[in-house]
Design a protein around this motif. Structure first.
Motif, PDB file in Angstrom:
ATOM      1  N   GLY A   3       0.758  -1.233   0.000  1.00 55.11           N
ATOM      2  CA  GLY A   3       0.000   0.000   0.000  1.00 55.11           C
ATOM      3  C   GLY A   3       0.787   1.280   0.000  1.00 55.11           C
ATOM      4  O   GLY A   3       0.219   2.355   0.146  1.00 55.11           O
ATOM      5  N   PHE A   4       2.127   1.245  -0.159  1.00 54.33           N
ATOM      6  CA  PHE A   4       2.911   2.471  -0.138  1.00 54.33           C
ATOM      7  C   PHE A   4       2.919   3.190  -1.475  1.00 54.33           C
ATOM      8  O   PHE A   4       3.180   4.384  -1.538  1.00 54.33           O
ATOM      9  CB  PHE A   4       4.361   2.176   0.280  1.00 54.33           C
ATOM     10  N   GLY A   5       2.663   2.469  -2.558  1.00 47.64           N
ATOM     11  CA  GLY A   5       2.810   3.037  -3.885  1.00 47.64           C
ATOM     12  C   GLY A   5       1.947   4.246  -4.154  1.00 47.64           C
ATOM     13  O   GLY A   5       2.301   5.103  -4.956  1.00 47.64           O
ATOM     14  N   SER A   6       0.809   4.356  -3.489  1.00 48.84           N
ATOM     15  CA  SER A   6      -0.097   5.481  -3.734  1.00 48.84           C
ATOM     16  C   SER A   6      -0.006   6.559  -2.664  1.00 48.84           C
ATOM     17  O   SER A   6      -0.753   7.540  -2.714  1.00 48.84           O
ATOM     18  CB  SER A   6      -1.542   4.971  -3.795  1.00 48.84           C
ATOM     19  N   LEU A   7       0.900   6.402  -1.704  1.00 44.63           N
ATOM     20  CA  LEU A   7       0.941   7.313  -0.564  1.00 44.63           C
ATOM     21  C   LEU A   7       1.887   8.486  -0.786  1.00 44.63           C
ATOM     22  O   LEU A   7       2.886   8.381  -1.503  1.00 44.63           O
ATOM     23  CB  LEU A   7       1.367   6.574   0.702  1.00 44.63           C
ATOM     24  N   VAL A   8       1.547   9.598  -0.134  1.00 44.94           N
ATOM     25  CA  VAL A   8       2.414  10.772  -0.083  1.00 44.94           C
ATOM     26  C   VAL A   8       2.772  11.012   1.376  1.00 44.94           C
ATOM     27  O   VAL A   8       1.890  11.087   2.237  1.00 44.94           O
ATOM     28  CB  VAL A   8       1.718  12.014  -0.661  1.00 44.94           C
ATOM     29  N   ALA A   9       4.059  11.113   1.654  1.00 43.47           N
ATOM     30  CA  ALA A   9       4.525  11.319   3.020  1.00 43.47           C
ATOM     31  C   ALA A   9       5.285  12.630   3.129  1.00 43.47           C
ATOM     32  O   ALA A   9       5.928  13.070   2.170  1.00 43.47           O
ATOM     33  CB  ALA A   9       5.422  10.163   3.461  1.00 43.47           C
ATOM     34  N   VAL A  10       5.214  13.223   4.306  1.00 43.36           N
ATOM     35  CA  VAL A  10       6.025  14.388   4.645  1.00 43.36           C
ATOM     36  C   VAL A  10       6.902  13.997   5.824  1.00 43.36           C
ATOM     37  O   VAL A  10       6.425  13.428   6.811  1.00 43.36           O
ATOM     38  CB  VAL A  10       5.142  15.599   5.014  1.00 43.36           C
ATOM     39  N   VAL A  11       8.202  14.290   5.722  1.00 40.62           N
ATOM     40  CA  VAL A  11       9.152  13.993   6.792  1.00 40.62           C
ATOM     41  C   VAL A  11       9.812  15.295   7.216  1.00 40.62           C
ATOM     42  O   VAL A  11      10.521  15.926   6.425  1.00 40.62           O
ATOM     43  CB  VAL A  11      10.229  12.988   6.333  1.00 40.62           C
ATOM     44  N   THR A  12       9.575  15.721   8.457  1.00 43.73           N
ATOM     45  CA  THR A  12      10.279  16.905   8.953  1.00 43.73           C
ATOM     46  C   THR A  12      11.684  16.492   9.375  1.00 43.73           C
ATOM     47  O   THR A  12      11.915  15.360   9.805  1.00 43.73           O
ATOM     48  CB  THR A  12       9.545  17.562  10.134  1.00 43.73           C
ATOM     49  N   GLY A  13      12.624  17.407   9.233  1.00 44.99           N
ATOM     50  CA  GLY A  13      14.013  17.042   9.490  1.00 44.99           C
ATOM     51  C   GLY A  13      14.488  15.982   8.523  1.00 44.99           C
ATOM     52  O   GLY A  13      15.313  15.133   8.867  1.00 44.99           O
ATOM     53  N   GLY A  14      13.977  16.039   7.286  1.00 42.26           N
ATOM     54  CA  GLY A  14      14.254  14.992   6.309  1.00 42.26           C
ATOM     55  C   GLY A  14      15.549  15.136   5.554  1.00 42.26           C
ATOM     56  O   GLY A  14      15.850  14.322   4.684  1.00 42.26           O
ATOM     57  N   GLY A  15      16.346  16.155   5.876  1.00 38.43           N
ATOM     58  CA  GLY A  15      17.550  16.404   5.111  1.00 38.43           C
ATOM     59  C   GLY A  15      18.744  15.551   5.486  1.00 38.43           C
ATOM     60  O   GLY A  15      19.701  15.454   4.706  1.00 38.43           O
ATOM     61  N   SER A  16      18.712  14.897   6.656  1.00 38.87           N
ATOM     62  CA  SER A  16      19.873  14.108   7.081  1.00 38.87           C
ATOM     63  C   SER A  16      19.452  13.110   8.153  1.00 38.87           C
ATOM     64  O   SER A  16      18.323  13.130   8.639  1.00 38.87           O
ATOM     65  CB  SER A  16      20.979  15.019   7.627  1.00 38.87           C
ATOM     66  N   GLY A  17      20.381  12.249   8.529  1.00 38.49           N
ATOM     67  CA  GLY A  17      20.185  11.326   9.639  1.00 38.49           C
ATOM     68  C   GLY A  17      18.971  10.434   9.506  1.00 38.49           C
ATOM     69  O   GLY A  17      18.698   9.867   8.446  1.00 38.49           O
ATOM     70  N   ILE A  18      18.216  10.298  10.607  1.00 42.39           N
ATOM     71  CA  ILE A  18      17.046   9.430  10.618  1.00 42.39           C
ATOM     72  C   ILE A  18      16.023   9.896   9.587  1.00 42.39           C
ATOM     73  O   ILE A  18      15.414   9.083   8.889  1.00 42.39           O
ATOM     74  CB  ILE A  18      16.426   9.393  12.029  1.00 42.39           C
ATOM     75  N   GLY A  19      15.823  11.203   9.482  1.00 39.38           N
ATOM     76  CA  GLY A  19      14.842  11.711   8.527  1.00 39.38           C
ATOM     77  C   GLY A  19      15.160  11.314   7.104  1.00 39.38           C
ATOM     78  O   GLY A  19      14.267  10.913   6.339  1.00 39.38           O
ATOM     79  N   ALA A  20      16.425  11.414   6.718  1.00 36.64           N
ATOM     80  CA  ALA A  20      16.834  11.015   5.369  1.00 36.64           C
ATOM     81  C   ALA A  20      16.651   9.516   5.169  1.00 36.64           C
ATOM     82  O   ALA A  20      16.241   9.068   4.089  1.00 36.64           O
ATOM     83  CB  ALA A  20      18.283  11.418   5.120  1.00 36.64           C
ATOM     84  N   ALA A  21      16.932   8.727   6.207  1.00 34.64           N
ATOM     85  CA  ALA A  21      16.751   7.281   6.105  1.00 34.64           C
ATOM     86  C   ALA A  21      15.271   6.924   5.968  1.00 34.64           C
ATOM     87  O   ALA A  21      14.908   6.018   5.203  1.00 34.64           O
ATOM     88  CB  ALA A  21      17.342   6.586   7.332  1.00 34.64           C
ATOM     89  N   VAL A  22      14.401   7.632   6.700  1.00 39.88           N
ATOM     90  CA  VAL A  22      12.958   7.398   6.578  1.00 39.88           C
ATOM     91  C   VAL A  22      12.490   7.745   5.166  1.00 39.88           C
ATOM     92  O   VAL A  22      11.742   6.986   4.539  1.00 39.88           O
ATOM     93  CB  VAL A  22      12.190   8.233   7.622  1.00 39.88           C
ATOM     94  N   GLY A  73      -0.557  15.908  -4.897  1.00 39.15           N
ATOM     95  CA  GLY A  73      -1.984  15.632  -4.863  1.00 39.15           C
ATOM     96  C   GLY A  73      -2.564  15.340  -3.500  1.00 39.15           C
ATOM     97  O   GLY A  73      -3.707  14.883  -3.399  1.00 39.15           O
ATOM     98  N   GLY A  74      -1.828  15.600  -2.440  1.00 40.47           N
ATOM     99  CA  GLY A  74      -2.340  15.360  -1.087  1.00 40.47           C
ATOM    100  C   GLY A  74      -1.233  14.954  -0.156  1.00 40.47           C
ATOM    101  O   GLY A  74      -0.051  14.924  -0.527  1.00 40.47           O
ATOM    102  N   ILE A  75      -1.595  14.642   1.081  1.00 36.49           N
ATOM    103  CA  ILE A  75      -0.652  14.119   2.079  1.00 36.49           C
ATOM    104  C   ILE A  75      -1.360  13.012   2.846  1.00 36.49           C
ATOM    105  O   ILE A  75      -2.473  13.199   3.335  1.00 36.49           O
ATOM    106  CB  ILE A  75      -0.185  15.222   3.064  1.00 36.49           C
ATOM    107  N   ASP A  76      -0.710  11.854   2.948  1.00 34.92           N
ATOM    108  CA  ASP A  76      -1.272  10.712   3.660  1.00 34.92           C
ATOM    109  C   ASP A  76      -0.569  10.419   4.977  1.00 34.92           C
ATOM    110  O   ASP A  76      -1.172   9.880   5.904  1.00 34.92           O
ATOM    111  CB  ASP A  76      -1.187   9.453   2.783  1.00 34.92           C
ATOM    112  N   VAL A  77       0.720  10.753   5.048  1.00 37.31           N
ATOM    113  CA  VAL A  77       1.539  10.386   6.205  1.00 37.31           C
ATOM    114  C   VAL A  77       2.394  11.585   6.608  1.00 37.31           C
ATOM    115  O   VAL A  77       2.980  12.256   5.747  1.00 37.31           O
ATOM    116  CB  VAL A  77       2.465   9.195   5.888  1.00 37.31           C
ATOM    117  N   LEU A  78       2.459  11.845   7.909  1.00 35.25           N
ATOM    118  CA  LEU A  78       3.379  12.840   8.454  1.00 35.25           C
ATOM    119  C   LEU A  78       4.316  12.154   9.428  1.00 35.25           C
ATOM    120  O   LEU A  78       3.869  11.475  10.354  1.00 35.25           O
ATOM    121  CB  LEU A  78       2.617  13.952   9.181  1.00 35.25           C
TER     122      LEU A  78
END
Length: 250
Positions: A3-22, A73-78
């Motif tokens: 079910g991930f193929g249709s999802l849109v996620a937002v990751v704060t602190g996504g530029g490095s470390g854990i956020g980049a890995a997520v 087109g939207g956001i499904d996961v934060l």
């Protein structure tokens, strides 16, 4: 996980470390990802959208969420990953430092979640995953302020889960142990003997090593996945057994 193929996620602190890995984990599973950070980096493919954003600014987060939703087109996961550290006893940090850390680590989650909720409510798979810590539930030396902030993240996760469950939005958190990231490397570099301090951190986790960012990302992906549709209000420990195991002295 499906079910991930249709999802849109937002990751704060996504530029490095854990956020980049997520972000990399989500992208590998087919999700499109908005990377929110003060330094979000350069996109490696069309499914990654770096957006400059500051979790200390509500307006910045609202604009960033609108940018991601408009592009994908939207956001499904934060994933509320942005956070900062603090070292010292309860006497060591002044009022300004307390305000700074709590503003990023706790109020920043509230701001980002509020900014994302209008979009999550339109999703059929709305999910929020907060990054907590072993420090939320275990007393660690020289971590008074950081521990207070992560304890608040744990409590906030439960309150948000209770508020949003009837709207079909799940809220959980991941509580890592010490993770091998550039952030931890910088903390070690400030000590008098970085090699000895790293060995001490490794030894306090029953597995005898630091947690990897990829292991944390896998846990976040599980909680964000529609496969975890019956899981909300939970904290998932990824700490090498630190929170639950008590081994004989070596």
């Amino acid at each position: 996980m499906t079910g991930f193929g249709s999802l849109v996620a937002v990751v704060t602190g996504g530029g490095s470390g854990i956020g980049a890995a997520v972000a990399a984990e989500f992208r590998a599973r087919g999700a499109r990802v908005g990377l929110l950070d003060v330094q979000p980096g350069t996109p490696s493919d069309d499914g990654l959208l770096p957006v400059i954003a500051d979790v200390c600014s509500r307006g910045s987060l609202e604009a960033a969420m609108a940018t991601v939703a408009g592009a994908f087109g939207g956001i499904d996961v934060l994933v509320n990953n942005a956070g900062i550290s603090s070292v010292g006893t309860v006497e060591a940090n002044d009022d300004d430092e307390w305000a700074r850390v709590l503003d990023v680590n706790v109020t920043g989650i509230a701001r980002a979640s509020a900014a994302a909720l209008p979009y999550l409510r339109e999703s059929g798979h709305g999910a929020i995953v907060n990054l907590s810590s072993i420090a939320a539930t275990a007393g660690l030396v020289q971590r008074a302020l950081y521990s207070a902030s992560k304890g608040a993240v744990h409590a906030l996760t439960l309150a948000m889960a209770a508020d949003l469950v009837t709207e079909g939005i799940r809220v959980n958190c991941v509580a890592p142990g010490t993770v091998d990231t550039p952030w931890v490397a910088r903390l070690l570099a400030r000590t008098t003997d970085p090699a000895a301090e790293r060995a001490r951190l490794e030894a306090r986790q029953p597995t005898g090593r630091l947690v990897t960012a990829q292991e944390v990302a896998g846990a976040v992906a599980y909680l964000a996945s529609p496969d975890a549709g019956a899981t909300t209000g939970m904290s998932l420990a990824v700490d090498g057994g630190m929170s639950g195991l008590r081994l004989p002295a070596r």
